[in-house]
Scaffold this motif. Structure first.
Motif, short mmCIF file in Angstrom:
data_model
loop_
_atom_site.label_atom_id
_atom_site.label_comp_id
_atom_site.label_asym_id
_atom_site.label_seq_id
_atom_site.Cartn_x
_atom_site.Cartn_y
_atom_site.Cartn_z
N THR A 102 -15.33 -81.75 22.67
CA THR A 102 -16.24 -81.61 21.54
C THR A 102 -15.83 -82.55 20.41
N LEU A 103 -14.53 -82.69 20.18
CA LEU A 103 -14.05 -83.65 19.19
C LEU A 103 -14.49 -85.07 19.55
N TRP A 104 -14.36 -85.42 20.82
CA TRP A 104 -14.63 -86.78 21.26
C TRP A 104 -16.12 -87.11 21.22
N LEU A 105 -16.95 -86.19 21.72
CA LEU A 105 -18.38 -86.47 21.84
C LEU A 105 -19.14 -86.15 20.56
N GLY A 106 -18.83 -85.04 19.92
CA GLY A 106 -19.39 -84.72 18.62
C GLY A 106 -20.87 -84.41 18.59
N THR A 107 -21.46 -84.02 19.74
CA THR A 107 -22.89 -83.74 19.78
C THR A 107 -23.16 -82.24 19.80
N SER A 108 -24.36 -81.87 19.38
CA SER A 108 -24.72 -80.45 19.41
C SER A 108 -24.80 -79.94 20.85
N PHE A 109 -25.17 -80.80 21.80
CA PHE A 109 -25.20 -80.41 23.21
C PHE A 109 -23.80 -80.02 23.68
N THR A 110 -22.80 -80.83 23.34
CA THR A 110 -21.43 -80.55 23.74
C THR A 110 -20.90 -79.30 23.06
N LEU A 111 -21.22 -79.13 21.78
CA LEU A 111 -20.77 -77.95 21.04
C LEU A 111 -21.36 -76.69 21.65
N LEU A 112 -22.65 -76.72 21.97
CA LEU A 112 -23.31 -75.56 22.57
C LEU A 112 -22.71 -75.24 23.94
N THR A 113 -22.45 -76.28 24.73
CA THR A 113 -21.83 -76.09 26.04
C THR A 113 -20.45 -75.48 25.90
N SER A 114 -19.67 -75.98 24.96
CA SER A 114 -18.31 -75.48 24.75
C SER A 114 -18.32 -74.01 24.32
N LEU A 115 -19.21 -73.66 23.42
CA LEU A 115 -19.29 -72.26 22.98
C LEU A 115 -19.67 -71.34 24.14
N GLY A 116 -20.57 -71.81 25.00
CA GLY A 116 -20.96 -71.01 26.16
C GLY A 116 -19.81 -70.82 27.14
N LEU A 117 -19.07 -71.89 27.42
CA LEU A 117 -17.94 -71.81 28.33
C LEU A 117 -16.85 -70.88 27.79
N ILE A 118 -16.56 -71.01 26.50
CA ILE A 118 -15.52 -70.16 25.90
C ILE A 118 -15.96 -68.70 25.90
N ILE B 19 -21.22 -79.32 35.87
CA ILE B 19 -20.43 -80.51 35.50
C ILE B 19 -21.32 -81.75 35.48
N LEU B 20 -22.13 -81.93 36.51
CA LEU B 20 -22.99 -83.10 36.59
C LEU B 20 -24.02 -83.11 35.46
N TYR B 21 -24.58 -81.95 35.15
CA TYR B 21 -25.57 -81.89 34.08
C TYR B 21 -24.94 -82.19 32.74
N PHE B 22 -23.72 -81.69 32.54
CA PHE B 22 -23.00 -81.99 31.30
C PHE B 22 -22.75 -83.49 31.17
N LEU B 23 -22.29 -84.12 32.23
CA LEU B 23 -22.02 -85.56 32.19
C LEU B 23 -23.28 -86.36 31.89
N ALA B 24 -24.39 -85.92 32.46
CA ALA B 24 -25.64 -86.67 32.29
C ALA B 24 -26.23 -86.50 30.89
N HIS B 25 -25.95 -85.39 30.22
CA HIS B 25 -26.62 -85.08 28.95
C HIS B 25 -25.65 -84.88 27.78
N ARG B 26 -24.41 -85.31 27.94
CA ARG B 26 -23.38 -85.03 26.94
C ARG B 26 -23.71 -85.59 25.56
N TYR B 27 -24.52 -86.65 25.49
CA TYR B 27 -24.86 -87.25 24.20
C TYR B 27 -26.23 -86.79 23.69
N ASP B 28 -26.80 -85.76 24.34
CA ASP B 28 -28.07 -85.21 23.86
C ASP B 28 -27.84 -84.39 22.58
N GLY B 29 -28.93 -84.12 21.89
CA GLY B 29 -28.85 -83.32 20.68
C GLY B 29 -28.48 -84.16 19.47
N VAL B 30 -28.05 -83.49 18.43
CA VAL B 30 -27.73 -84.15 17.16
C VAL B 30 -26.27 -84.61 17.18
N GLN B 31 -26.02 -85.82 16.69
CA GLN B 31 -24.65 -86.33 16.56
C GLN B 31 -24.05 -85.71 15.30
#
Length: 239
Positions: free
Chosen positions: A142-158, A60-72
């Motif tokens: 993922t809708l809100w943040l729109g970054t590749s980091f968030t998308l990758l995290t979401s796919l992994g969690l699902i 959770i902490l790593y996600f919060l710290a890097h949620r805007y990483d990657g491509v928008q």
């Protein structure tokens, strides 16, 4: 390395953290019948929590710290009603992620942890509410943040929760046998499918439980504490 490219290292670190959590969480769940015979249900639940909770906290902490990483990939934060939609979906997701069928005293090992077969409340909607709670949470963020980091995290969690569906059914059958087979026939993985087919019907009184009030309070606290989490997370993590 540029934090706003396809090659950002944080994305692969998150993949590693997700794999570590999935192996630890699902692996320890699989070992539960064997381990409980040797150390007891309460002690094993405590050990399970001491392993899983720190790993989940780091995720959770790593996600919060890097949620805007990657491509928008997209930017919808300024769209009318988007904030309300995301918060609404997040609130619904927690009702699925933490259904009232969970026995909190067993989770805390105050009572002896058991593997229960539930067929009331949210289980009438879906046999695996945590899967759909995670899907809803991931879609919202993922809708809100729109970054590749968030998308990758979401796919992994699902993906982990999809594995958990198979793994959970397998463990229920190993523990309860034909009783689970009968329950499986009366319930569904897909939300509302069993209700649509007439195998279940909603009993609204089953949702009037204190645990759901606790979830509502938890969502309100998250809303209030969100700015604080974003501010302190970079100071907590060393990477």
């Amino acid at each position: 390395m540029d934090h706003h490219s396809w090659q950002t290292s944080s994305q692969w670190i998150m993949v590693g953290l997700l794999l570590l959590f999935a192996i630890a969480h699902s692996g320890l769940a699989s070992l539960r019948p064997w381990a409980e015979k040797r150390v007891g249900a309460r002690l094993y639940r405590i050990f399970f929590a001491l392993v899983s909770l720190p790993l989940a906290t780091i995720l959770i902490l790593y996600f919060l710290a890097h949620r805007y990483d990657g491509v928008q990939l997209w930017q919808l934060q300024g769209a009318p009603g988007m904030g309300a939609l995301v918060w609404g979906l997040s609130a619904i997701s927690f009702l699925f992620l933490y259904p009232a069928t969970f026995n909190l005293l067993e989770i805390a090992a105050v009572q002896k942890p058991e593997v229960h077969l539930y067929e009331t409340g949210i289980i009438r909607i879906t046999r695996h509410p945590q899967l759909w709670g995670q899907v809803i949470w991931c879609v919202a963020h993922t809708l809100w943040l729109g970054t590749s980091f968030t998308l990758l995290t979401s796919l992994g969690l699902i993906a982990h929760h999809c594995f958990g569906v198979w793994h959970g059914d397998r463990r229920w059958y190993a523990r309860h046998g034909e009783a689970f087979t009968a329950l499986k026939a009366r319930t569904s993985i897909i939300p509302f499918k069993a209700i649509w087919e007439g195998k279940q019907q909603l009993v609204w009184q089953e949702f009037l439980r204190p645990a759901y009030g606790g979830v509502a309070i938890f969502v309100a606290l998250l809303w209030w504490l969100h700015p604080y989490f974003y501010r302190v997370t970079p100071e907590i993590l060393p990477f």
